[in-house]
Design a protein around this motif. Structure first.
Motif, PDB file in Angstrom:
ATOM      1  N   ASN A 104      12.122  -1.173 -24.013  1.00 13.41           N
ATOM      2  CA  ASN A 104      12.015  -2.539 -23.507  1.00 13.41           C
ATOM      3  C   ASN A 104      13.077  -2.907 -22.479  1.00 13.41           C
ATOM      4  OD1 ASN A 104      12.678  -5.599 -23.739  1.00 13.41           O
ATOM      5  ND2 ASN A 104      10.557  -5.418 -24.391  1.00 13.41           N
ATOM      6  N   PRO A 105      14.370  -2.713 -22.754  1.00  9.03           N
ATOM      7  CA  PRO A 105      15.361  -3.099 -21.748  1.00  9.03           C
ATOM      8  C   PRO A 105      15.261  -2.298 -20.457  1.00  9.03           C
ATOM      9  CG  PRO A 105      16.386  -2.815 -23.902  1.00  9.03           C
ATOM     10  CD  PRO A 105      15.006  -2.241 -24.000  1.00  9.03           C
ATOM     11  N   PHE A 106      14.817  -1.046 -20.560  1.00  6.47           N
ATOM     12  CA  PHE A 106      14.778  -0.192 -19.377  1.00  6.47           C
ATOM     13  C   PHE A 106      13.561  -0.464 -18.504  1.00  6.47           C
ATOM     14  CE2 PHE A 106      17.340   2.099 -22.492  1.00  6.47           C
ATOM     15  CZ  PHE A 106      18.502   2.232 -21.761  1.00  6.47           C
ATOM     16  N   ALA A 134      21.260  -6.557 -24.708  1.00  5.29           N
ATOM     17  CA  ALA A 134      20.502  -5.353 -24.385  1.00  5.29           C
ATOM     18  C   ALA A 134      19.786  -5.468 -23.045  1.00  5.29           C
ATOM     19  CB  ALA A 134      19.496  -5.056 -25.502  1.00  5.29           C
ATOM     20  N   GLN A 135      19.237  -6.661 -22.757  1.00  5.23           N
ATOM     21  CA  GLN A 135      18.527  -6.817 -21.492  1.00  5.23           C
ATOM     22  C   GLN A 135      19.480  -6.764 -20.303  1.00  5.23           C
ATOM     23  OE1 GLN A 135      15.439  -6.618 -21.064  1.00  5.23           O
ATOM     24  NE2 GLN A 135      14.505  -7.083 -23.022  1.00  5.23           N
ATOM     25  N   ALA A 217      16.385 -13.246 -12.018  1.00  3.41           N
ATOM     26  CA  ALA A 217      16.439 -14.020 -13.266  1.00  3.41           C
ATOM     27  C   ALA A 217      15.377 -13.472 -14.195  1.00  3.41           C
ATOM     28  CB  ALA A 217      16.187 -15.499 -12.984  1.00  3.41           C
ATOM     29  N   MET A 218      15.802 -12.998 -15.377  1.00  4.29           N
ATOM     30  CA  MET A 218      14.817 -12.386 -16.268  1.00  4.29           C
ATOM     31  C   MET A 218      14.712 -13.098 -17.610  1.00  4.29           C
ATOM     32  SD  MET A 218      16.623 -10.733 -18.779  1.00  4.29           S
ATOM     33  CE  MET A 218      15.209  -9.826 -19.374  1.00  4.29           C
ATOM     34  N   GLY A 219      15.360 -14.253 -17.753  1.00  2.92           N
ATOM     35  CA  GLY A 219      15.266 -14.985 -19.006  1.00  2.92           C
ATOM     36  C   GLY A 219      14.423 -16.233 -18.899  1.00  2.92           C
TER      37      GLY A 219
END
Length: 332
Positions: A104-106, A134-135, A217-219
Motif C-alpha cells: 500500500n505505501p509503495f 507509513a504513507q 497531497a495524499m491525505g
C-alpha cells in the motif's frame, strides 16, 4: 474451475524495490491517459460501530490486468484490511487475490513519485515531508528515485516520530535528512512538498509555498480531509489522479470550491493525461503545481500485477479454486 493464486503480505513484501513500483505505475497512468477506464472510490459508511467499506477499480489492457482494492477500516478494531482481487483483462478469469497491506505505501507513493517526475522542476533538489507515518515513508522512498534530492526535511507534530523518520532515511538516502520543528521550517527553500497526513485542516500555509514548488497531497480522500489551504489550490495548476475525484472526495479542492476561489473547471488535467502527453503539465519554472492523490485502482492494479508475476516466477503463494458462474449457477 480455475486456479487462482493467493498471496499473503509476507509472500510479496520483498519482491519489488520502490523504483519498480514507479515504473509500472507510470505506465499504468499512461494507459489511463490514453483511454483505459478507471473509477474513483465508492465508500460505504457503517454507523455503529463506525467504519467504512471502500472499493475502487481500473482496467489496464496493455498490462493485461484489471481489478482494484476492496478494503475496510474502523469497525471497533480501528484497523484496515486490504484485499486486492486481480483479473485477467483478456479472459476475465481471476488471477490472484493479494493481501494488499505491504504494497500500500509503495503503490501510493509511486503515484506521487510519477507526479513529481512529471510536474516538479527538473532541478528540484530540496523536499519537505509533512507527516512521518507509513504513507510518508512510501512517498519519500519512491520519490527519491525520480529526483536526486540534496536535502530532505521532515516535520510531524511528535518529535520522536519525525526524528525516527529522519534517522531511517539518513541511512537510506544520499542526502542531508533532518527533522525540523515546524512545517514552515520544512518548507523553507523546498522545491517539492509532500503532505501525508490525516488532517482535517491545512497543514501548510499558502505563503510558505514558494513560486515554482510542486506539492503532492495524499491525505485528501474524503470531503473532511483537507491538507492544503484553499488559496494554494486556487493559485496552482491542479492535477488529481482522476478528474472525477475532484468534486467527489478531494477535500482541499472542495474547500476551495466552497470558498468561491475556484470553480469546477479549475482542474487542469488528470495525471494520466500529463503522462500520456495530452496535457503539458508544468509550463514555467515559477508555476506552482499540485498533485492530489486520493488513491485509485490504477496504481493498485499495476502494483498487484507486478507482484503477482514475480510471485508466480518465485513459486510463492498458494492456489485456490474459483468456479465460473456457468458451473456454479448450474451445479455442474
Amino acid at each position: 474451475m480455475t486456479d487462482t493464486l493467493f498471496l499473503s503480505s509476507a509472500d510479496v513484501d520483498d519482491l519489488a524495490e520502490p523504483a519498480d513500483y514507479v515504473t509500472v505505475v507510470r505506465d499504468a497512468y499512461r494507459q489511463i491517459g490514453e483511454g483505459a477506464p478507471a473509477e474513483p472510490r465508492t465508500k460505504l459508511l457503517n454507523r455503529e460501530p463506525p467504519g467504512m467499506l471502500t472499493t475502487y477499480a481500473a482496467v489496464l489492457p496493455e498490462t493485461g490486468a484489471m481489478g482494484g482494492y476492496t478494503y475496510s477500516a474502523g469497525f471497533g478494531a480501528e484497523d484496515a484490511w486490504f484485499m486486492t482481487p486481480l483479473f485477467d483483462a483478456e479472459s476475465g478469469e481471476p488471477l490472484a487475490l493479494l493481501d494488499g497491506a505491504s504494497m500500500n505505501p509503495f503503490k501510493t507513493g509511486a503515484a506521487g513519485a510519477v507526479a513529481v517526475d512529471a510536474l516538479a522542476r527538473e532541478d528540484a533538489s530540496e523536499i519537505a515531508i509533512i507527516g512521518s507515518g507509513a504513507q510518508a515513508r512510501g512517498q519519500l522512498a519512491t520519490t527519491a528515485t525520480v529526483r536526486a534530492f540534496e536535502a530532505v526535511r521532515v516535520f510531524s507534530p511528535t518529535a520522536e516520530n519525525r526524528e525516527a523518520f529522519a534517522g531511517e532515511f539518513a541511512d537510506r538516502l544520499d542526502a542531508d535528512v533532518s527533522a525540523v520543528a515546524s512545517a514552515g521550517e520544512a518548507l523553507a527553500g523546498a522545491d517539492v512538498v509532500i503532505t501525508a497526513t490525516t488532517a482535517s485542516d491545512p497543514v501548510i500555509d499558502n505563503a510558505a509555498v514558494e513560486p515554482g514548488t510542486h506539492v503532492t497531497a495524499m491525505g485528501q480522500y474524503s470531503p473532511g480531509k483537507n491538507e492544503l489551504p484553499p488559496e494554494l489550490v486556487a493559485r496552482a495548476t491542479y492535477v488529481p489522479d482522476l478528474c472525477a475525484r475532484a468534486t467527489q472526495d478531494a477535500g482541499s479542492f472542495l474547500a476551495a470550491l466552497e470558498s468561491g476561489l475556484i470553480d469546477e473547471d479549475h482542474v487542469a488535467a488528470e495525471l494520466g493525461e500529463v503522462i500520456a502527453g495530452t496535457h503539458p503539465g508544468r509550463t514555467s519554472d515559477d508555476e506552482v503545481t499540485v498533485f492530489d492523490s486520493g488513491g485509485t485502482g490504477v496504481e493498485t492494479v499495476a502494483a498487484a500485477h507486478m507482484l503477482y508475476e514475480r510471485a508466480s516466477e518465485a513459486g510463492r503463494g498458494q492456489t485456490i479454486d474459483f468456479a465460473p458462474a456457468s458451473e456454479a449457477l448450474t451445479g455442474r
